[in-house]
Write a protein that holds these residues in place. Structure first.
Motif, PDB file in Angstrom:
ATOM      1  N   ASN A  37      36.422  54.153  74.650  1.00  0.00           N
ATOM      2  CA  ASN A  37      38.239  54.279  74.857  1.00  0.00           C
ATOM      3  C   ASN A  37      38.801  53.295  73.264  1.00  0.00           C
ATOM      4  OD1 ASN A  37      38.582  57.054  76.016  1.00  0.00           O
ATOM      5  ND2 ASN A  37      37.533  55.853  77.897  1.00  0.00           N
ATOM      6  N   LEU A  38      38.692  51.870  73.426  1.00  0.00           N
ATOM      7  CA  LEU A  38      39.030  51.233  72.139  1.00  0.00           C
ATOM      8  C   LEU A  38      38.908  51.504  70.676  1.00  0.00           C
ATOM      9  CD1 LEU A  38      39.615  47.820  74.243  1.00  0.00           C
ATOM     10  CD2 LEU A  38      41.383  49.187  73.849  1.00  0.00           C
ATOM     11  N   SER A  39      37.113  51.867  71.122  1.00  0.00           N
ATOM     12  CA  SER A  39      36.234  51.931  69.365  1.00  0.00           C
ATOM     13  C   SER A  39      37.649  53.701  69.271  1.00  0.00           C
ATOM     14  CB  SER A  39      35.152  53.195  69.862  1.00  0.00           C
ATOM     15  OG  SER A  39      34.979  54.062  70.419  1.00  0.00           O
ATOM     16  N   GLN A  40      37.705  54.552  69.580  1.00  0.00           N
ATOM     17  CA  GLN A  40      38.453  56.009  68.662  1.00  0.00           C
ATOM     18  C   GLN A  40      39.700  55.408  69.016  1.00  0.00           C
ATOM     19  OE1 GLN A  40      36.522  58.711  69.042  1.00  0.00           O
ATOM     20  NE2 GLN A  40      35.035  57.720  69.644  1.00  0.00           N
ATOM     21  N   TYR A  41      40.724  54.475  69.441  1.00  0.00           N
ATOM     22  CA  TYR A  41      41.201  54.012  68.880  1.00  0.00           C
ATOM     23  C   TYR A  41      41.523  53.460  68.022  1.00  0.00           C
ATOM     24  CZ  TYR A  41      45.948  50.809  69.387  1.00  0.00           C
ATOM     25  OH  TYR A  41      46.799  50.040  68.691  1.00  0.00           O
ATOM     26  N   PHE A  42      41.082  52.701  67.755  1.00  0.00           N
ATOM     27  CA  PHE A  42      40.992  51.568  66.236  1.00  0.00           C
ATOM     28  C   PHE A  42      40.099  52.563  65.515  1.00  0.00           C
ATOM     29  CE2 PHE A  42      40.873  47.988  68.984  1.00  0.00           C
ATOM     30  CZ  PHE A  42      41.951  47.612  68.273  1.00  0.00           C
ATOM     31  N   LEU A  43      39.287  53.451  65.169  1.00  0.00           N
ATOM     32  CA  LEU A  43      38.563  54.177  64.376  1.00  0.00           C
ATOM     33  C   LEU A  43      39.414  55.606  64.067  1.00  0.00           C
ATOM     34  CD1 LEU A  43      35.127  53.619  65.390  1.00  0.00           C
ATOM     35  CD2 LEU A  43      35.849  53.034  63.490  1.00  0.00           C
ATOM     36  N   GLN A  44      40.119  56.243  65.248  1.00  0.00           N
ATOM     37  CA  GLN A  44      40.574  57.547  64.599  1.00  0.00           C
ATOM     38  C   GLN A  44      42.141  57.145  64.724  1.00  0.00           C
ATOM     39  OE1 GLN A  44      38.912  60.301  64.577  1.00  0.00           O
ATOM     40  NE2 GLN A  44      37.105  59.820  65.482  1.00  0.00           N
ATOM     41  N   PRO A  45      42.621  57.487  63.266  1.00  0.00           N
ATOM     42  CA  PRO A  45      44.009  57.142  63.141  1.00  0.00           C
ATOM     43  C   PRO A  45      44.888  57.599  63.968  1.00  0.00           C
ATOM     44  CG  PRO A  45      43.135  58.594  61.542  1.00  0.00           C
ATOM     45  CD  PRO A  45      42.323  58.355  62.011  1.00  0.00           C
ATOM     46  N   ASP A  46      45.016  59.573  64.723  1.00  0.00           N
ATOM     47  CA  ASP A  46      45.983  59.858  65.566  1.00  0.00           C
ATOM     48  C   ASP A  46      46.067  59.225  66.805  1.00  0.00           C
ATOM     49  OD1 ASP A  46      43.854  60.749  65.184  1.00  0.00           O
ATOM     50  OD2 ASP A  46      44.683  62.885  65.210  1.00  0.00           O
ATOM     51  N   PHE A  47      45.310  58.078  67.235  1.00  0.00           N
ATOM     52  CA  PHE A  47      44.674  58.658  68.212  1.00  0.00           C
ATOM     53  C   PHE A  47      45.456  57.102  69.225  1.00  0.00           C
ATOM     54  CE2 PHE A  47      42.685  57.388  72.608  1.00  0.00           C
ATOM     55  CZ  PHE A  47      41.744  57.931  72.616  1.00  0.00           C
ATOM     56  N   LYS A  48      46.460  57.453  69.957  1.00  0.00           N
ATOM     57  CA  LYS A  48      47.649  56.718  70.288  1.00  0.00           C
ATOM     58  C   LYS A  48      47.150  55.607  71.472  1.00  0.00           C
ATOM     59  CE  LYS A  48      51.650  59.256  68.850  1.00  0.00           C
ATOM     60  NZ  LYS A  48      52.857  60.286  68.850  1.00  0.00           N
ATOM     61  N   PHE A  49      47.385  53.614  71.727  1.00  0.00           N
ATOM     62  CA  PHE A  49      46.789  53.429  72.665  1.00  0.00           C
ATOM     63  C   PHE A  49      47.524  53.951  74.207  1.00  0.00           C
ATOM     64  CE2 PHE A  49      47.420  49.782  75.380  1.00  0.00           C
ATOM     65  CZ  PHE A  49      45.784  49.371  75.303  1.00  0.00           C
ATOM     66  N   TRP A  50      48.782  54.625  74.695  1.00  0.00           N
ATOM     67  CA  TRP A  50      48.469  55.215  75.469  1.00  0.00           C
ATOM     68  C   TRP A  50      47.467  56.278  75.572  1.00  0.00           C
ATOM     69  CZ3 TRP A  50      51.399  59.380  77.559  1.00  0.00           C
ATOM     70  CH2 TRP A  50      51.554  60.418  76.008  1.00  0.00           C
ATOM     71  N   TYR A  51      47.300  57.139  74.980  1.00  0.00           N
ATOM     72  CA  TYR A  51      46.362  58.137  75.046  1.00  0.00           C
ATOM     73  C   TYR A  51      45.216  57.182  75.972  1.00  0.00           C
ATOM     74  CZ  TYR A  51      48.499  60.836  71.672  1.00  0.00           C
ATOM     75  OH  TYR A  51      49.267  61.545  71.144  1.00  0.00           O
ATOM     76  N   GLY A  87      33.315  62.492  52.107  1.00  0.00           N
ATOM     77  CA  GLY A  87      33.145  60.758  52.545  1.00  0.00           C
ATOM     78  C   GLY A  87      32.854  60.645  53.687  1.00  0.00           C
ATOM     79  N   ALA A  88      32.068  59.243  53.963  1.00  0.00           N
ATOM     80  CA  ALA A  88      32.365  58.880  54.949  1.00  0.00           C
ATOM     81  C   ALA A  88      33.555  57.789  55.859  1.00  0.00           C
ATOM     82  CB  ALA A  88      30.375  58.187  55.031  1.00  0.00           C
ATOM     83  N   THR A  89      34.428  58.063  56.679  1.00  0.00           N
ATOM     84  CA  THR A  89      35.167  57.373  56.850  1.00  0.00           C
ATOM     85  C   THR A  89      34.740  56.721  57.939  1.00  0.00           C
ATOM     86  OG1 THR A  89      36.038  59.017  57.399  1.00  0.00           O
ATOM     87  CG2 THR A  89      36.620  58.556  54.930  1.00  0.00           C
ATOM     88  N   TYR A  90      35.856  55.820  58.689  1.00  0.00           N
ATOM     89  CA  TYR A  90      35.774  55.667  60.166  1.00  0.00           C
ATOM     90  C   TYR A  90      35.853  56.740  61.010  1.00  0.00           C
ATOM     91  CZ  TYR A  90      35.948  50.249  58.616  1.00  0.00           C
ATOM     92  OH  TYR A  90      35.612  49.449  57.431  1.00  0.00           O
ATOM     93  N   LYS A  91      36.428  57.764  60.519  1.00  0.00           N
ATOM     94  CA  LYS A  91      36.485  58.693  61.659  1.00  0.00           C
ATOM     95  C   LYS A  91      35.690  59.182  62.068  1.00  0.00           C
ATOM     96  CE  LYS A  91      40.140  61.144  61.565  1.00  0.00           C
ATOM     97  NZ  LYS A  91      41.655  62.394  60.311  1.00  0.00           N
ATOM     98  N   GLU A  92      34.665  59.145  60.923  1.00  0.00           N
ATOM     99  CA  GLU A  92      33.541  59.948  61.315  1.00  0.00           C
ATOM    100  C   GLU A  92      31.824  59.008  62.170  1.00  0.00           C
ATOM    101  OE1 GLU A  92      34.382  60.124  57.718  1.00  0.00           O
ATOM    102  OE2 GLU A  92      35.188  61.893  59.262  1.00  0.00           O
ATOM    103  N   VAL A  93      32.905  57.586  61.878  1.00  0.00           N
ATOM    104  CA  VAL A  93      31.733  56.696  62.856  1.00  0.00           C
ATOM    105  C   VAL A  93      32.406  56.405  64.209  1.00  0.00           C
ATOM    106  CG1 VAL A  93      31.578  54.622  63.319  1.00  0.00           C
ATOM    107  CG2 VAL A  93      31.367  54.987  60.826  1.00  0.00           C
ATOM    108  N   GLY A  94      33.540  57.284  64.468  1.00  0.00           N
ATOM    109  CA  GLY A  94      34.115  57.493  65.831  1.00  0.00           C
ATOM    110  C   GLY A  94      33.437  58.670  66.275  1.00  0.00           C
ATOM    111  N   LEU A  95      33.369  59.616  65.352  1.00  0.00           N
ATOM    112  CA  LEU A  95      32.662  61.381  66.154  1.00  0.00           C
ATOM    113  C   LEU A  95      31.578  60.994  66.359  1.00  0.00           C
ATOM    114  CD1 LEU A  95      34.552  63.708  63.786  1.00  0.00           C
ATOM    115  CD2 LEU A  95      34.982  63.448  66.169  1.00  0.00           C
TER     116      LEU A  95
END
Length: 454
Positions: free
Chosen positions: A222-236, A336-344
């Motif tokens: 969950n923390l990896s998704q918080y840092f890698l997904q720009p629209d993933f808020k911490f309280w999620y 191209g490849a971004t951090y969002k794809e790493v999260g997926l």
């Protein structure tokens, strides 16, 4: 109508229908047939040796104190059961040691169930708030691209596992209690037959380690998704912590049970090997056959007790893996490849890892309980043993063939390695179709841009 006309005109008595028997009824019938053969043998051969015939001993109610003393599996895996109670996933309880009452029980009126209901209400409140935010962002977000919607679809689908918990887990609580009691009774029965208990080495620290690891892995994902997904808020993350941890704990539970089946099968196999080296082992072989049938029934009960939960488990893994993989490749093709794809990709590897562990452990357990026993019995030199032992070996092989140690989710699916390959092939088919649509869409956009420029 033609069927009944034929029956009435030519054969007034309807055809005999063979009844469908459950395993206990089939075993009882087999014992009755053996007993009848024994009586017939007595009538025809007065004073003959009766050691050629063995039937199952009459079941007696065991002392609950002795059941607790020899219930090594419960004591070694108690930490995971307590964790399930704290999380409200499976509100089982331990009954007092009273003769005639099962040691593990499930009740809709127990304090464990009301605690689970309390935890579920709080957890659902958080999930509903996060789900509302996700749906609003999905409908009113500035970016309306389908690829962008993929991310919301993945996390919304994971939230829906919370609403399936009462149906998938609580509803099958009585079946889970039966499975736990089968383990309790089996260990004491094993001790009475073999004279030695089943020892589960390293199972206690393994269970504790998996309990801690399940929550640590949930927090890390969950923390990896918080840092890698720009629209993933911490309280999620507070809505996803218990859900991901629940999936991890169920994977741990499956791993522990499969490991225990392998250990029990190995212990029974060693006693069988020692018995075959002795003189006239037929009577012990008969008792070992009943022990093996009970072990096979326990494996079948595991799939029956957790059928809905692991069925939901496989569906979530299947759906999430397809969507996450397609979203990753689609975004890479566009931007191209971004951090969002790493999260997926983290989600893809996580889901496929869970599926692999469950299928692989089920395969190993079925192999140890079924194939290894068959191999050992087939290697017995029947010409070097007496007639009674030959008959018992043959009956043992028939019992293995008629009671295959498979883990079937109540008819929905059989958990084995074949499930991995079938899932991967189906997912690859869906991905190819989706990527074809994506490539066609890109070609259309490029042709429109070329027309606009010209």
């Amino acid at each position: 109508m033609a069927f009944w006309a034929t029956v009435n005109s030519k054969n007034p008595t309807p055809p005999k229908i063979t009844p469908v028997l459950n395993p206990n009824q089939r075993q009882f019938l087999q014992d009755e047939i053996t007993y009848q053969n024994k009586i017939n043998f007595l009538a025809e051969n007065v004073g003959a040796n009766l050691t050629d015939f063995y039937v199952r001993k009459e079941e007696v109610i065991d002392d609950p104190e002795l059941l607790d003393k020899h219930d090594s599996f419960y004591h070694n895996t108690k930490s995971l059961l307590v964790l399930f109670q704290i999380m409200g996933v499976m509100p089982l309880h331990r009954n007092p040691p009273i003769r005639g009452i099962p040691r593990t029980g499930y009740s809709w009126k127990s304090k464990q169930f009301f605690w689970a209901l309390f935890v579920y209400i709080i957890q659902t409140s958080v999930v509903v708030m996060v789900l509302r935010e996700r749906v609003i962002h999905f409908k009113e977000g500035p970016d309306k691209r389908f690829d962008q919607a993929i991310y919301n679809v993945i996390f919304i689908s994971l939230l829906f596992t919370n609403f399936l918990l009462p149906v998938a887990s609580w509803r099958h609580g009585p079946q889970v209690a039966i499975f736990k009691n089968m383990w309790t009774n089996y260990q004491f029965k094993f001790y009475k037959v073999t004279g030695s208990p089943i020892v589960f080495p390293n199972l206690y620290p393994l269970t504790w380690g998996l309990c801690i690891f399940s929550w640590v892995l949930s927090i890390l994902i969950n923390l990896s998704q918080y840092f890698l997904q720009p629209d993933f808020k911490f309280w999620y993350t507070f809505a996803y912590y218990p859900l991901i941890a629940m999936l991890n704990c169920f994977c741990s539970l499956w791993y522990i049970n499969c490991t225990a089946f392998g250990i029990a099968s190995k212990a029974l196999s060693e006693n069988l090997r020692k018995t075959l080296r002795g003189d006239k082992p037929a009577e012990k072989l008969s008792e070992y056959r009943y022990l093996w049938v009970d072990l096979s029934h326990m494996m079948q009960q595991l799939g029956r007790a957790y059928s809905n939960m692991y069925g939901m488990y496989c569906l979530v893994v299947f759906f999430t893996t397809i969507i996450a993989t397609y979203g990753s490749f689609s975004e890479i093709l566009d931007h191209g490849a971004t951090y969002k794809e790493v999260g997926l990709f983290v989600i893809v590897f996580y889901c496929m890892g869970l599926l692999y562990i469950i299928c692989n452990e089920a395969h190993h357990a079925s192999q140890k309980v079924g194939f290894d026993f068959q191999t050992q019995l087939l290697n017995v030199n029947l010409t070097a043993v007496d007639t009674a032992t030959q008959r018992e070996v043959e009956m043992f092989l028939v019992a293995i063939a008629k009671n295959p140690p498979t883990m079937n989710l109540d008819g929905y699916a059989t958990i084995n390695r074949e499930l991995i390959t079938s899932n991967v092939s189906v997912m690859a088919t869906y991905l190819v179709v989706l990527l074809q649509f994506k490539i066609t869409e890109q070609r259309g956009l490029r042709s429109q841009q070329t027309t606009a420029i010209s």
